[in-house]
Design an enzyme around this catalytic site. Structure first.
Site, PDB file in Angstrom:
ATOM      1  CE  LYS A 169      25.374  31.220  40.543  1.00  0.00           C
ATOM      2  NZ  LYS A 169      25.539  29.917  39.806  1.00  0.00           N
ATOM      3  CD  GLU A 244      40.178  31.811  46.907  1.00  0.00           C
ATOM      4  OE1 GLU A 244      40.844  31.589  45.782  1.00  0.00           O
ATOM      5  OE2 GLU A 244      39.570  30.860  47.014  1.00  0.00           O
ATOM      6  CB  CYS A 280      42.510  28.292  43.823  1.00  0.00           C
ATOM      7  SG  CYS A 280      41.548  28.931  45.635  1.00  0.00           S
ATOM      8  CD  GLU A 378      43.293  28.632  38.811  1.00  0.00           C
ATOM      9  OE1 GLU A 378      43.429  28.670  40.353  1.00  0.00           O
ATOM     10  OE2 GLU A 378      42.956  29.640  38.190  1.00  0.00           O
TER      11      GLU A 378
END
Length: 473
Positions: A169, A244, A280, A378
């Site tokens: 997906k 992750e 990231c 973040e």
């Protein structure tokens, strides 16, 4: 390429809902393609196909799976220009970065998995037993939008080589490049049901994958909050999970006798500004010695001028737009919050209302305290926080004072930099200008994830152990 179908059980078929999700070009605001809005029915069809294909695929000798993956890689490489073009359109990353990092580096990753797969320790002889590593089974792979090819390759290639079957997906924002991968698997002759592609929204397709009884493992890359939600749902049926997740990575520059910080600044800027900060592992917290603050700030301003923003089809541009209006507004809110909290805006700043494309200039805050929101959250945009430290002990303390632990960097005398790196709570630490190693494990400490991707360690994630007590008669 027909983007309006799903790839399930070796066939291109319509989605069960008959509904579609439009894909936007973030550089223009144009809706230029649409993909099926998959649902639980589509996931069920894919899961059943993957389960049917599993026994024969997992029993196939590794050498034969490698041979098929070699054919896939050849076809994958032949798609390069199409992949560059579609990635620029769906993500907005500039041509040079797209070609090198978004596309060509994925050939390197695929080759690495192929070459390392015969070295994976699938059989280990012990004193009174033999331990075997077997495929986990049907893997649901849920990937983000920021590296639409890279994050997919990191999951599906090792999973397939280790004898698992896959349901992918991709992100609803950048699903189109995955269609080329499906085409490459089909042309390479992979058996039907081994690889399946179901597009759709995370809350629909992702949830259906995470709860489906025929799916044995979820491999997810995305935000920490998203990973927690997926992990909880997967663990309701005790699935294997690999997550992750996010990062707020520190980059420590040690004092230099000649006061020339051009190289470490470029390394930091390449990490936080390229891909418009939507990485990231981005070095989003730059830690500098207090006594060098004025010198380094002047160099930051000068070097930032090299990081041009503009049309991603222009081969000279370094930053394109951010990926969506939602992302544009989120990053803008963080820039405003940084100013409200008292950080000093060194360069960049709030963008105007987007008339055509979601463009944000590289933005650098100084006088940042590590407890500020912009230093802890973040942001996932081209926003750098510069924090001063008093000594090495202080630098390490600041580096670790965050809930994430995905990536870090230390620049300075090598032995001292390595000693500091050992004290940083992160899964990866770059020393000076050392390049990334595709054979190394990639993953995070703390809230940055569970499990590892890359190399042999990434392939082991897609196996489970079985011990045979076989020393008797």
């Amino acid at each position: 390429m027909d983007f309006e179908k799903l790839y399930i059980d070796g066939q291109w078929i319509p989605g069960a809902s008959g509904q579609f999700i439009e894909v936007e070009n973030p550089a223009t605001g144009e809706m230029f393609a649409k993909v099926p809005r998959g649902n639980a029915e589509d996931v069920d069809r894919a899961a059943r196909a993957a389960r049917r294909a599993l026994p024969a695929w997992s029993a196939l000798p590794l050498a034969e799976r490698i041979s098929l993956m070699e054919k896939f890689l050849t076809i994958f490489k032949s798609q390069e220009e199409d992949l560059i073009h579609i990635t620029i359109k769906e993500l907005g990353s500039p041509y040079a970065f797209t070609k090198a990092s978004q596309v060509e580096y994925q050939y390197v990753r695929t080759r690495s998995y192929i070459d390392l797969s015969p070295k994976v320790p699938l059989v280990e002889k012990m004193e009174y037993s033999t331990t075997y590593r077997e495929p986990v089974g049907v893997i649901g792979c849920i990937t983000p939008w920021n590296y639409p090819l890279g994050q997919v390759i990191q999951k599906i290639v090792p999973a397939l080589l280790m004898g698992n079957t896959v349901i992918l997906k991709p992100s609803q924002h950048t699903p189109l490049s995955s269609y080329y991968l499906a085409e490459a698997f089909e042309k390479a002759g992979f058996p039907k049901g081994v690889f399946n592609l179901v597009t759709g929204r995370g809350g629909e397709v992702g949830n259906a994958l995470s709860s489906h009884p025929l799916v044995d493992m979820i491999s997810f890359t995305g935000s920490t909050s998203g990973g927690i939600a997926v992990g909880k749902k997967a663990l309701e049926s005790v699935k294997h999970i690999s997550l992750e997740l996010g990062g707020k990575s520190p980059y420590i520059i040690l004092p230099s006798e000649n006061h020339d910080y051009a190289e470490p600044i470029h390394l930091c800027f390449n990490s936080i500004f390229l891909n418009s900060g939507q990485t990231c592992t981005a070095f989003s917290r730059l830690l500098i010695p207090e006594e060098e603050k004025g010198i380094i700030e002047k160099q930051l301003v000068e070097i930032a001028k090299e990081y041009t923003v503009g049309d991603p089809t222009d081969h000279t541009v370094k930053l394109g737009p951010v990926s969506s209006r939602q992302q544009f507004e989120k990053i803008s809110d963080y820039i405003q919050k940084g100013m409200d909290e008292g950080a000093h805006l060194l360069t960049g700043g709030l963008p105007g209302s987007p008339s055509k494309g979601y463009y944000i200039r590289p933005t650098i805050f100084t006088d940042v305290k590590n407890d500020m929101t912009i230093a802890q959250d973040e942001i996932f945009g081209p926003v750098l926080c510069v924090i001063t430290y008093k000594d090495e002990e202080d630098a390490v303390s600041i580096a670790n004072d965050v809930r994430y632990g995905l990536n870090a960097g230390v620049y300075g005398p090598k032995e001292k930099a390595i000693a500091i790196a050992h004290r940083i709570q992160a899964g990866n630490v770059y020393i000076n200008a050392s390049p990334r190693d595709t054979a190394a494990p990639f993953g995070g400490y703390k809230e940055s994830g569970i499990g590892r991707e890359g190399g042999i360690y990434g392939m082991l994630e897609f196996t489970q152990q079985k011990a045979l007590f076989d020393t008797g008669k």
